[in-house]
Design a protein around this motif. Structure first.
Motif, short mmCIF file in Angstrom:
data_model
loop_
_atom_site.label_atom_id
_atom_site.label_comp_id
_atom_site.label_asym_id
_atom_site.label_seq_id
_atom_site.Cartn_x
_atom_site.Cartn_y
_atom_site.Cartn_z
N TYR A 204 0.71 -1.30 0.19
CA TYR A 204 -0.03 0.05 -0.19
C TYR A 204 0.99 1.32 0.08
N ARG A 205 2.23 0.98 -0.16
CA ARG A 205 2.98 2.38 -0.17
C ARG A 205 2.68 3.47 -1.06
N TYR A 206 1.86 3.20 -2.06
CA TYR A 206 1.49 4.18 -2.97
C TYR A 206 0.27 4.73 -2.72
N ARG A 207 -0.43 4.09 -1.88
CA ARG A 207 -1.74 4.85 -1.50
C ARG A 207 -1.83 5.67 -0.42
N VAL A 208 -0.70 5.96 0.24
CA VAL A 208 -0.44 7.04 1.45
C VAL A 208 0.43 8.18 1.12
N LYS A 209 0.08 9.38 0.71
CA LYS A 209 0.64 10.57 0.29
C LYS A 209 1.78 10.78 1.29
N GLY A 210 2.97 10.88 0.86
CA GLY A 210 4.16 11.41 1.48
C GLY A 210 5.65 10.90 1.31
N ASN A 211 6.54 11.06 1.97
CA ASN A 211 8.08 10.66 1.49
C ASN A 211 8.31 9.29 1.97
N VAL A 212 8.68 8.40 1.35
CA VAL A 212 9.40 7.22 2.05
C VAL A 212 10.59 7.46 2.93
N ILE A 213 10.71 7.46 3.96
CA ILE A 213 12.04 7.42 4.84
C ILE A 213 12.65 6.29 5.18
N GLY A 214 12.28 4.97 5.11
CA GLY A 214 12.99 3.73 5.27
C GLY A 214 12.11 2.65 5.18
N GLN A 215 12.71 1.45 5.44
CA GLN A 215 11.58 0.25 5.37
C GLN A 215 12.58 -0.66 6.29
N SER A 216 11.61 -1.67 6.83
CA SER A 216 11.88 -2.61 7.68
C SER A 216 13.01 -3.76 7.17
N SER A 217 13.53 -4.57 7.82
CA SER A 217 14.80 -5.26 7.31
C SER A 217 14.25 -6.45 6.48
N THR A 218 12.92 -6.71 6.72
CA THR A 218 12.21 -7.87 5.72
C THR A 218 11.56 -7.14 4.44
N GLY A 219 11.53 -5.90 4.50
CA GLY A 219 10.90 -5.13 3.34
C GLY A 219 9.20 -5.30 3.30
N SER A 220 8.84 -5.75 4.41
CA SER A 220 7.27 -6.12 4.39
C SER A 220 6.65 -4.88 4.88
N THR A 221 7.49 -3.84 5.60
CA THR A 221 6.77 -2.39 6.07
C THR A 221 7.76 -1.36 5.58
N VAL A 222 6.94 -0.42 5.15
CA VAL A 222 7.72 0.82 4.65
C VAL A 222 7.10 2.00 5.46
N PHE A 223 8.22 3.09 6.16
CA PHE A 223 8.19 3.94 6.90
C PHE A 223 7.92 5.42 5.97
N ILE A 224 6.66 5.90 6.14
CA ILE A 224 6.30 6.93 5.23
C ILE A 224 5.90 8.29 6.04
N GLU A 225 6.63 9.45 5.83
CA GLU A 225 6.46 10.56 6.46
C GLU A 225 5.16 10.94 5.68
N PRO A 226 3.84 11.31 6.44
CA PRO A 226 2.79 11.98 5.81
C PRO A 226 2.93 13.33 5.50
N GLU A 227 2.30 13.70 4.29
CA GLU A 227 2.65 15.33 3.83
C GLU A 227 2.27 16.34 4.87
N ALA A 228 1.30 16.14 5.88
CA ALA A 228 0.92 16.74 6.63
C ALA A 228 2.03 16.89 8.09
N CYS A 229 2.78 15.89 8.05
CA CYS A 229 3.73 15.72 9.01
C CYS A 229 5.09 16.73 8.40
N ALA A 230 5.37 16.47 6.91
CA ALA A 230 6.49 17.10 6.54
C ALA A 230 6.46 18.57 6.57
N ARG A 231 5.11 19.19 6.45
CA ARG A 231 5.07 20.71 6.61
C ARG A 231 5.70 21.16 7.85
N HIS A 232 5.42 20.32 9.10
CA HIS A 232 5.87 20.50 10.52
C HIS A 232 7.27 20.20 10.45
N TYR A 233 7.84 19.47 9.86
CA TYR A 233 9.18 19.02 10.13
C TYR A 233 9.99 20.19 9.78
#
Length: 652
Positions: A204-233
């Protein structure tokens, strides 16, 4: 301050280096420890008296007010130098500076108590600068190794904004998780490289708007920074930069204050190190029960109940010692005693006695208390010593050669203000020649006018000391009943040879003693006491028919048997069980039946488990246990008188 130079060899021989190691253990600051390492006997009487007085006052203050609040002050000078060259101290360094200033303030209050008792040492507190403004500024702005939120209004406002932005970022991330719950691998957000991220399933990585920051060691999880959080960053990064600049400004300001107070801080460090050195001497004095000696320039040494400070007070025999002008008790018309020749049996304490005298003198001249009940110490220009074997393999020197090299060096350096310590003078060579060399050395020492202590075994040296002006004999006492030394020094009496007495005491016949006397002294006459002992031995032998043999036999018969045949025992350290089959012999060795074999073993490796008396009847036949069937049959036939040919009983 002028001290005795090149004195390391004497310090090692007299074990003053060991005293220094103990002394350093009572110091807190690096400066005091360096001063202790370089401490040496002083040549000025006024300086020695001043140091001894400081030691006494420090010890008295510790006894009245407890331990002084001294700290190590480690790193303070380095931090001051960093401030001088325009560097910036860290929050941890500034906090360490504040703790040091707090210790200075506590020390001032501690010393104020001493003024009540008019202790001169207490007035050093007036030289300590509290630097209250610097201490308060650091205390208000640095907390827990960090710049406090209250250090400035700008810093507080900045950190509050940072918290607000971080809270907003967290809320936006939680909203994204709730809205896309089915796409998430977890129900909480996480920080990745400073970014607030949500854990999204890889499909579902392309269904969540935001920047991909990293992923888990198995590749099953992608860590995404939502667009709303990026503005605060972005806003958060600007706030953190603003915070960093304000923290650096505060640290530079406090570092500048340290630079402004550099003179006061340097003064505080010097005074604290000096106080630490004084109190370390006081603590050391309390450790070995020292007293302040009196000091003279009249070449007089008096020790009452003197002890070696490294020896246990419970077993140390007090030393009564006098040398110099005091040795004649001020008698008119008699020359002062400058040298003492000590004789006595081996292990009788001669070496310990001369080292005790020299070490206490060296300690006193360094400003330390002495290990005595009372002492009067003279100023010495040098401590010259030759003690121990001294054999040098690297220089290919024998014991005798080594002693001569040391003694010749001592004779080059000696003057009338020296204290010379020589152990086993003239030893290590032919007795006749060694005696002559010993007398020649004593003659040179006498000419120098120095104070000297010498140990020897030569009777001719004792006779020389008895005749020589300014020299006396001394002896280490010996208990003639127990045949053991008592470690007591008696000045004015030459030590007598105990060899003939001990031999007579142990039973040597009178003819043998007379033969020994002729060989040693060329005269058959024996002292009456030794002759009486020999006569008593002869009478005792006649009455007992050989007392020495009887004693040995009695001793052998008196051996108590620890184990008996049939005892169940444990063999150590294997902890195996066996049965005693042969009782122990005169050497304490017994034989034990183990499974399948019999072994000989010392009684010290055997422990009794069950006595035979508790296991077997009184007339039990142990051959049932210890003999084979064949041996028992052969013995039975032999007991019946049956002739058995070609058969032997085998020991198992």
């Amino acid at each position: 301050m002028e001290t005795i130079r090149n004195n390391k060899a004497a310090e090692t021989i007299l074990e003053f280096n060991k005293i220094k190691e103990i002394w350093k253990g009572y110091a807190m600051t690096d400066g005091a420890k360096e001063a202790i390492e370089g401490a040496a006997p002083m040549l000025s009487e006024s300086q020695v008296l001043a140091r001894l007085r400081e030691t006494t006052e420090a010890r008295d203050m510790i006894q009245r007010s407890g331990q002084p609040p001294l700290v190590s002050l480690s790193g303070i000078r380095e931090w001051m130098r960093l401030a001088e060259i325009g560097g910036c101290l860290t929050a941890e360094q500034l906090e360490g500076m504040e703790r040091a200033l707090a210790a200075v303030d506590r020390m001032k209050r501690y010393l104020e108590q001493g003024k009540i008792h008019e202790t001169a040492l207490a007035w050093y507190g007036d030289d300590l600068q509290s630097c209250q403004d610097l201490r308060e500024a650091i205390g208000q702005q640095i907390r827990g190794g960090q710049v406090s939120d209250h250090a400035s209004k700008a810093l507080r406002a900045c950190r509050m904004d940072i918290e607000k932005e971080e809270r907003s970022m967290r809320e936006k991330a939680e909203t994204a998780i709730r809205s896309g719950k089915n796409m998430m691998t977890d129900s909480f957000s996480t920080m990745r490289n400073g970014h607030m991220c949500v854990p999204v399933k890889a499909e579902y990585r392309y269904r969540v708007k935001g920047n991909v920051i990293g992923q888990s060691s198995t590749g099953s999880t992608v860590f995404i920074e939502p667009e709303a959080c990026a503005r605060h960053y972005g806003a958060l990064e600007m706030l953190r930069l603003e915070e960093e600049n304000e923290v650096r400004r505060i640290l530079y300001t406090l570092t500048g204050m340290v630079y402004d107070f550099r003179e006061e801080l340097e003064c505080d460090i010097r005074v604290m190190e000096k106080l630490d050195l004084m109190f370390s001497r006081g603590k050391l004095s309390l450790a070995y029960g020292g007293v302040e000696p009196s000091v003279n320039t009249e070449r007089r040494i008096v020790l009452k109940d003197g002890r070696h400070p490294l020896m246990d007070r419970a077993v140390s025999v007090p030393l009564q010692f006098r040398l110099g002008n005091a040795a004649q008790d001020g008698a008119d018309g008699e020359a002062a005693v400058r040298g003492i020749v000590i004789t006595g049996p081996n292990t009788g304490g001669k070496t310990v006695a001369i080292k005790t005298v020299a070490l206490n003198c060296m300690m006193a001249q360094t400003g330390l208390h002495v290990a005595c009940r009372e002492a009067d110490i003279c100023m010495c220009s040098g401590f010259l010593c030759d003690i121990g074997d001294g054999q040098d393999m690297s220089e290919n020197l024998s014991t005798f050669s080594s002693h001569i090299v040391n003694v010749l060096d001592i004779l080059k350096k000696v003057d009338r203000d020296s204290l010379v310590i020589l152990d086993e003078l003239g030893s290590g060579t032919d007795p006749a020649e060694g005696m002559g060399i010993a007398v020649a050395i004593l003659e040179e020492l006498k000419k120098s006018g120095a104070l000297f202590l010498v140990t020897t075994h030569y009777p001719e040296v004792k006779q020389y000391a008895e005749r020589a002006e300014g020299m006396v004999n001394a002896r280490m006492t010996f208990d003639k009943e127990s045949l053991k030394p008592t470690y007591r020094l008696v000045i004015g009496e030459a030590g007598e040879s105990c060899a003939f007495y001990i031999a007579g005491k142990l039973g040597m016949p009178e003819p043998m003693l007379e033969c020994a006397a002729r060989a040693a002294y060329g005269a058959p006459a024996l002292p009456e006491e030794i002759r009486r002992l020999a006569a008593e031995n002869r009478i005792r032998k006649e009455k007992t028919g050989g007392i020495q043999k009887r004693k040995i036999g009695e001793k052998g018969n008196a051996r108590k048997k620890r184990f008996h045949r049939g005892d169940s025992v444990m063999i150590l350290p294997d902890q195996k069980t066996g049965i005693v089959c042969e009782e122990e012999n005169e050497k304490g060795v017994l034989r034990v039946q183990m499974p399948g074999k019999k072994i000989y073993i010392n009684h010290k490796r055997v422990r009794l488990q069950v006595a035979a008396s508790q296991l077997y009847p009184e007339d039990y036949d142990f051959s049932i246990i210890f003999d084979t069937v064949e041996n028992r049959k052969l013995r039975h036939d032999m007991d019946r008188g049956k002739l058995v040919q070609g058969e032997i009983i085998l020991e198992q």
